[in-house]
Every structure is written in C-alpha cells, then in structure tokens.
Write a protein that holds these residues in place. Structure first.
Motif, PDB file in Angstrom:
ATOM      1  N   VAL A   8       0.854  -1.186   0.000  1.00  0.00           N
ATOM      2  CA  VAL A   8       0.000   0.000   0.000  1.00  0.00           C
ATOM      3  C   VAL A   8       0.897   1.245   0.000  1.00  0.00           C
ATOM      4  CG1 VAL A   8      -1.759   1.279   1.294  1.00  0.00           C
ATOM      5  CG2 VAL A   8      -1.825  -1.220   1.202  1.00  0.00           C
ATOM      6  N   SER A   9       0.472   2.302  -0.668  1.00  0.00           N
ATOM      7  CA  SER A   9       1.260   3.536  -0.709  1.00  0.00           C
ATOM      8  C   SER A   9       1.542   4.021   0.706  1.00  0.00           C
ATOM      9  CB  SER A   9       0.529   4.617  -1.490  1.00  0.00           C
ATOM     10  OG  SER A   9      -0.625   5.051  -0.785  1.00  0.00           O
ATOM     11  N   SER A  10       2.707   4.628   0.872  1.00  0.00           N
ATOM     12  CA  SER A  10       3.117   5.036   2.213  1.00  0.00           C
ATOM     13  C   SER A  10       2.144   6.033   2.828  1.00  0.00           C
ATOM     14  CB  SER A  10       4.520   5.642   2.175  1.00  0.00           C
ATOM     15  OG  SER A  10       4.555   6.769   1.315  1.00  0.00           O
ATOM     16  N   ASP A  11       1.604   6.936   2.024  1.00  0.00           N
ATOM     17  CA  ASP A  11       0.667   7.928   2.552  1.00  0.00           C
ATOM     18  C   ASP A  11      -0.603   7.274   3.078  1.00  0.00           C
ATOM     19  OD1 ASP A  11      -0.328  10.771   2.851  1.00  0.00           O
ATOM     20  OD2 ASP A  11      -1.832   9.992   1.447  1.00  0.00           O
ATOM     21  N   LEU A  12      -1.179   6.349   2.312  1.00  0.00           N
ATOM     22  CA  LEU A  12      -2.407   5.681   2.739  1.00  0.00           C
ATOM     23  C   LEU A  12      -2.137   4.747   3.902  1.00  0.00           C
ATOM     24  CD1 LEU A  12      -5.360   5.130   2.450  1.00  0.00           C
ATOM     25  CD2 LEU A  12      -4.873   3.578   0.540  1.00  0.00           C
ATOM     26  N   ALA A  13      -1.002   4.043   3.853  1.00  0.00           N
ATOM     27  CA  ALA A  13      -0.644   3.153   4.960  1.00  0.00           C
ATOM     28  C   ALA A  13      -0.468   3.942   6.253  1.00  0.00           C
ATOM     29  CB  ALA A  13       0.631   2.381   4.626  1.00  0.00           C
ATOM     30  N   ASP A  14       0.178   5.101   6.161  1.00  0.00           N
ATOM     31  CA  ASP A  14       0.361   5.938   7.349  1.00  0.00           C
ATOM     32  C   ASP A  14      -0.986   6.400   7.904  1.00  0.00           C
ATOM     33  OD1 ASP A  14       3.071   5.695   7.271  1.00  0.00           O
ATOM     34  OD2 ASP A  14       3.436   7.620   6.266  1.00  0.00           O
ATOM     35  N   THR A  15      -1.916   6.744   7.016  1.00  0.00           N
ATOM     36  CA  THR A  15      -3.248   7.163   7.473  1.00  0.00           C
ATOM     37  C   THR A  15      -3.929   6.046   8.248  1.00  0.00           C
ATOM     38  OG1 THR A  15      -3.525   8.683   5.606  1.00  0.00           O
ATOM     39  CG2 THR A  15      -5.532   7.925   6.714  1.00  0.00           C
ATOM     40  N   ILE A  16      -3.841   4.828   7.733  1.00  0.00           N
ATOM     41  CA  ILE A  16      -4.471   3.682   8.405  1.00  0.00           C
ATOM     42  C   ILE A  16      -3.798   3.410   9.745  1.00  0.00           C
ATOM     43  CG2 ILE A  16      -4.886   1.193   8.250  1.00  0.00           C
ATOM     44  CD1 ILE A  16      -5.127   1.558   5.203  1.00  0.00           C
ATOM     45  N   LEU A  17      -2.484   3.427   9.762  1.00  0.00           N
ATOM     46  CA  LEU A  17      -1.755   3.169  11.008  1.00  0.00           C
ATOM     47  C   LEU A  17      -2.018   4.255  12.048  1.00  0.00           C
ATOM     48  CD1 LEU A  17       1.628   1.965   9.473  1.00  0.00           C
ATOM     49  CD2 LEU A  17       0.017   0.556  10.781  1.00  0.00           C
TER      50      LEU A  17
END
Length: 474
Positions: free
Chosen positions: A62-71
């Motif tokens: 998953v893209s780092s931006d979207l992954a960071d949002t989820i985390l």
C-alpha cells in the motif's frame, strides 16, 4: 444485559482497561481518592506490538501515505483516544467529587449560621443564662408518654412531681425503666455536656469562621478541578476530530487498496473509529433513554428515545427469510440494512415485538444499544426482548431467524455465565447482547456493545470463537 468480566477489557477502542464491566447494575458513588495511572503489563505491551506488526503486514504494497493514514487512525482508536477517555472521565469524576464536597461544606456553613441566628433570638427573648437543656428534658418527658399528664409521668418514672425534681433525679440515677422513657433518659444525659447559651454562641461563631475558610478553599479546588476536566475533555475532542478527519480521508482513498488483506484492515480500522463516533454522538445527545433502575436490564417504559447513532448505508431490498430457526449459512444473504421502518410492529413476515420503541430498556445497557443499532440498520427488534441472555429465545418466539451463524447486523447473544475465549465471562444473572458490525476473514467478529461498566457507549471488541454464540437475524 449485563457483562461482568473476570479480566480487564478494552472499552470502546483499543486497550483501555476497566476494572469491571457491567451492562447492568447501579452503584452509589462516594468520595474516592484521585484515580492513579496504571502501568501497562508486559502482555498488554506485547499484544499492542503484535497487533501493530500484523496491521503493517496487511498493508504491504500500500502507498506510504495511505498506509500511514491507516496506522495513525489505528493508533488513535487503540491507544490515544482510550487514554484520553480515561483521563477525561477521571478528571470529571474528580471535579464532581470536589464540587460535592464544596456543596456539603456550604450546607454545613448555612446550618451553623441558622443555628447562630436561632440562638441569638432565644437570648433576646429569655436571656443568655436560660437553661435550655433542662427545659428540653422536661418537654421530652411530657411528650414521651403520648399525652399522659406531666405529673403522672414524672411520678411514674422517678417519683418526681416537678420538672426540676425530675431532671435532678434523672442526672443522678444510673438507669430507669427501659420503657418509653428512653427519650427522656437520652436527653438527660446531654445535660452533662451542654453549654450555657453564651458559650454555645461563641462555639458556633468559631465553627462558622472555620467553615467559611474551608468552604472558600473547597470552592477554589472545585473550580480548579472543573477547569482541568474541561481541558481533558477538549483534548479528547481534538483527538476525536483528528480521528474523524483520518477516517474520512481513508474512506476517500479505499479504492486504492488492491489486496483483500489491506481492504479488510482498512475496513476494521474505519469501523472502530465509526463506533467511537457513535459514542461521541450519544454523549452529546439529550434523547438518550434515562432509567434510574440501572440494576436491571429490562424495565417498564418510562421514556422514549429517538437516538440515531449514525447514517446507515443506502437501503437494499432484502429477500423473504426462510424463518428456519435452526438454519445454517443459508438465508444469511439478506442485505444490511434491512427494510423495516423504525418502530415496526410487523416485518419480515412476523411480529417484531416492537410496541413502545426503546423506552423499556435502561440507559447505557447492552439491551438499549442492541435496540438502537438494530433500529438504525432497519432490522426488526422488539421493545421487550428481555435481558441479554433472553434475546435468542424471545426472538424465536416472535418468529425471528436465530442460529449460530454470525452476520453483519445480527444481535449476538451471550448466555449467562458463558466464557468467551477464556478472556471474560458474561454476567451470571443477565448474560449479554451485542451487534455484529463485521465478520472478519479469519472468522472472528467485530461487535459493538453497550453496558454500564464500559467507559463509552457503545464500546467495541473482536470475538474470535464466533460459532459459540447464538445470533438473532430478522
């Protein structure tokens, strides 16, 4: 419902601990020491690390931006918001206790001031040397025998013929008959410690001075505690606003997720955040049902509730149920939400049992939440389904489909004393009821639930052994 735990359970989101969980039971609150922060155990820490690692693995690719949002949203759900909820509630409890103490002292001050005024009036009328204690004993002697003549009473008790003679003898005698003269005996004993009016007035004035100083200090403490509670509540709301923003961002970017594991991880994180949002809405609503009988789950109606926790997805037509109460997965393909109008008395071909809405369910109980959530999903639900453990049998009697297969929107029924994965035990008197929010790929279920022991209403948790419970469908 009720839900008593043999362990500490995370409330609405994450691993915030609660010493005991009840979906039924009211407890009188008394002054208590300020809540102390508790250390996170090694097992809890390891569980958090494990959950975080699992979530990261699900987001591989998953893209780092979207992954960071989820985390980041997961961290808000599981750690930051629960800690802020605990801090806000502790601060609010401290503020309420401080205010209660200040009010009690103020009442004592007012009582002392009234005593002073009364005594000053007595001194004005009969002087400072008047013997109030002797007069009071004589009056008690007259009244304690329910209207008997004074001379007969005094003669009967102490062979006295006057009030003065009676008082003098009462002070010297070790005891008198243990009949209705007890009141007079107690009053006579007070003579040994009674002050004259002048001394009493001085003592009252001294007490008033002390109480004034105490009241001022406690009022300042109460104001400070209220200010601290407000700060904590503001910090909590800031985190919740942040969670809402991240959830909305996540929803707008879900189409970028390509793997099933990533989609499921995102859905679970978003649903947990949504449940906390419902809790926030509930707390801000003035329409929640209020019932003083919080030691029971089901009561006669005393208030109606129109609370709607969140907008439901667009309705879809639902097929006619087969009403096979022993059915398996077949018949589980109905849409959520359903197609029962709020408050329906008849839906899906049977009587729903909805006669007075949710008014019959006590505030914050699991039964109230199950009613509210099922109604919000346009699924049938009754007004008198009973305690949490009773919902399955009550539903069968009304014609609902009940089986052991979980489905989104189903009411999940916990039997009395039922052990749940070895982690907690449903209340032995009431059982418990919750609502399935998601059936996960591994067979576990994410549920929303109410209960007076939870820090929030509703709360959430994931249950792994989903097949061990009964589910009320439609």
């Amino acid at each position: 419902m009720s839900r008593k735990m043999t362990r500490q359970v995370r409330p609405i989101v994450g691993l915030m601990l609660a010493s005991a969980m009840f979906c039924a039971g009211g407890v009188a609150v008394v002054a208590a020491p300020a809540p102390q922060a508790h250390a996170v155990s090694m097992s809890e820490y390891q569980a958090k690390v494990s959950n975080h690692a699992k979530l990261k693995s699900q987001l591989a690719g998953v893209s780092s931006d979207l992954a960071d949002t989820i985390l980041q949203l997961a961290d808000l759900n599981d750690n930051q918001i629960p800690a802020a909820v605990e801090a806000a509630e502790s601060a609010q409890q401290a503020a309420e206790q401080a205010q209660s103490l200040a009010e009690a002292t103020t009442q004592r001050l007012q009582a002392a001031q009234q005593d002073k005024a009364n005594l000053e009036e007595q001194i004005k009328q009969t002087g400072s040397d008047y013997d109030d204690a002797k007069a009071a004993v004589a009056q008690l002697a007259r009244e304690s025998f329910h209207g008997s003549s004074t001379s007969d009473v005094l003669d009967f008790v102490t062979d006295s013929t006057t009030a003065d003679d009676f008082v003098n003898k009462m002070q010297s005698q070790a005891a008198v008959t243990r009949s209705e003269s007890n009141a007079a005996t107690d009053a006579a004993n007070e003579l040994n410690t009674s002050m004259n009016r002048k001394d009493r007035l001085g003592a009252i004035e001294q007490k008033i001075t002390q109480l004034k100083e105490q009241a001022d200090q406690q009022a300042a403490s109460a104001q400070q505690a209220a200010s601290e509670a407000s700060i904590k509540q503001t910090a909590l709301q800031k985190l919740r606003d942040e969670g809402t923003a991240k959830r909305e961002k996540l929803e707008s970017q879900k189409s970028q997720l390509t793997t099933q594991s990533a989609k499921e991880a995102a859905d679970i994180v978003a649903m947990k955040s949504q449940i906390d949002s419902w809790n926030n809405q509930y707390n801000n609503s003035n329409n929640a049902a209020v019932n003083p009988n919080n030691n029971q789950q089901q009561s006669r109606p005393n208030n109606n509730t129109n609370y709607n926790p969140a907008p439901a997805p667009a309705p879809a037509p639902a097929p006619t149920p087969n009403n096979n109460n022993s059915g398996g997965a077949s018949g589980m393909n109905y849409a959520v939400p359903g197609n029962c109008p709020a408050g329906s008395g008849y839906c899906y071909g049977h009587n729903t049992g909805n006669t007075v809405g949710g008014a019959a369910y006590p505030s914050r109980q699991c039964t109230l939440w199950a009613y509210l959530r099922r109604s919000q999903l346009s699924l049938p639900v009754g007004s008198y389904m009973g305690n949490g453990a009773d919902w399955a049998n009550t539903a069968r009697g009304l014609g609902y489909l009940v089986n052991n297969t979980p489905h989104v929107g189903a009411a999940m029924v916990f039997a009395r004393g039922q052990s749940v994965g070895g982690h907690w035990t449903a209340d032995w008197q009431y059982g418990h009821v919750a609502v399935v929010e998601r059936v996960n790929a591994d067979g576990s279920v994410l549920i929303s639930e109410g209960g007076t022991g939870f820090a929030t209403f509703p709360a959430w948790e994931t249950i792994s052994n989903a097949g061990a419970y009964q589910y009320v469908h439609y």
